[in-house]
Scaffold this active site. Structure first.
Site, PDB file in Angstrom:
ATOM      1  N   PRO A   2       0.637  -1.140   0.016  1.00 23.57           N
ATOM      2  CG  PRO A   2      -0.739  -1.610   1.665  1.00 23.57           C
ATOM      3  CD  PRO A   2       0.432  -2.247   1.205  1.00 23.57           C
ATOM      4  CD  GLU A   3       2.800   2.849  -4.334  1.00 22.71           C
ATOM      5  OE1 GLU A   3       3.144   4.054  -4.806  1.00 22.71           O
ATOM      6  OE2 GLU A   3       3.027   1.772  -5.121  1.00 22.71           O
ATOM      7  CE  LYS A  60       5.495   3.879   0.115  1.00 25.91           C
ATOM      8  NZ  LYS A  60       6.514   2.852  -0.458  1.00 25.91           N
ATOM      9  CG  HIS A  93      -2.969 -15.387   6.971  1.00 27.11           C
ATOM     10  ND1 HIS A  93      -1.745 -15.914   6.951  1.00 27.11           N
ATOM     11  CD2 HIS A  93      -3.605 -15.818   6.108  1.00 27.11           C
ATOM     12  CE1 HIS A  93      -1.819 -16.780   6.136  1.00 27.11           C
ATOM     13  NE2 HIS A  93      -2.722 -17.014   5.411  1.00 27.11           N
ATOM     14  NE  ARG A 264      10.506  -2.436  -6.099  1.00 27.35           N
ATOM     15  CZ  ARG A 264       9.724  -1.670  -5.316  1.00 27.35           C
ATOM     16  NH1 ARG A 264      10.443  -0.563  -4.648  1.00 27.35           N
ATOM     17  NH2 ARG A 264       8.630  -1.785  -5.115  1.00 27.35           N
TER      18      ARG A 264
END
Length: 275
Positions: A2-3, A60, A93, A264
């Site tokens: 998530p950004e 973030k 989880h 990346r």
């Protein structure tokens, strides 16, 4: 991961779902998530009885402002928060649960277990790691053209790497850096200090514009991102470069390519973003 837009969306959702709720107890199923304090029992002792008064965000990072403390949470790759009834079965989880006095839980779920939490007395959170290492994000007063020009002009790294550096601009990640560079018509393997004044102005402008639009759309759904209500972001429908390999460029019609820059996966139009 998530950004900024995804974290902003989660922040807004959790404000609605958790504001003024009081923490009755905490269950920690994966202690390594707690980075500060290093004593789990102390963490539980400090946070029990506190109420969530405000949600905030820095880059973030999610910030839960309580009565006396602030919890700084980083979701890393796949962290998620859900507010559920206490009676709901616990997912395998789920690694941390805040039990509220109203019979609901705030549950932190993380398949990869990379997320982190730091607890600080209010006022200390910006003076210590991890937040004191962040640059301004594009919605803060410190994000100015002069600031961006100075920072980028001082580094010989690829512009892709420089924009991913959270100490320069907080909140940008792989998705939105690809989008900003596409719109700016700048190849990601250009050295940051070789950019012209006009090119830096484009990066400054499009960084704010792209993140603003993504926030409006609730972020981008890539793989497993969901907001605090389990809803998907919709900005993926407006992506020009990221994840669009082999599709025609929306500006010139050439095929979007995927390559590696600064380690990346990176998406470019070879025609619009000539090196």
């Amino acid at each position: 991961m998530p950004e900024l837009p995804e974290v902003e969306t989660i922040k807004r959702t959790l404000t609605t779902l958790t504001e003024n709720k009081t923490i009755e107890d905490v269950t920690i199923l994966w202690p390594k998530i707690i980075q500060k304090p290093d004593d789990i029992e102390k963490f539980i002792h400090l946070i029990k009885g506190e109420s969530i008064r405000k949600m905030d965000r820095k880059g973030k990072f999610l910030l839960f402002y309580l009565d006396q403390y602030v919890l700084v949470s980083h979701l890393r790759m796949e962290g998620k928060y859900r507010v559920v009834e206490k009676s709901e079965a616990i997912d395998k989880h789920t690694h941390l649960i805040f039990h509220f006095t109203d019979g609901t839980d705030l549950r932190y779920n993380d398949v990869r277990k990379f997320g982190t939490m730091h607890l600080f007395p209010i006022g200390e959170e910006m003076r210590q790691k991890p937040l004191n290492q962040l640059g301004p994000d594009p919605f803060e007063a410190g994000y100015t053209l002069d600031y961006v020009s100075e920072k980028l002009g001082k580094t010989t790294r690829f512009i892709k790497a420089a924009l991913l550096d959270q100490s320069i601009i907080a909140g940008l990640g792989n998705i939105y850096v690809d989008e900003v560079l596409f719109l700016s018509k700048i190849h990601p393997a250009r050295r940051a200090n070789t950019l012209t004044v006009a090119e830096v102005e484009k990066i400054y402008h499009y960084t704010y514009e792209v993140l603003s639009k993504a926030v409006e759309q609730g972020g981008t759904t890539i793989r497993s991102y969901l907001d605090g209500l389990g809803e998907m972001g919709m900005f993926q429908q407006e992506l020009f470069a990221y994840g669009q390999e082999e599709k025609p460029c929306q500006h010139c019609g050439d095929k979007i390519e995927k390559l590696k820059v600064a380690g990346r996966g990176t998406h470019i139009c070879p025609t619009c973003q000539k090196k």
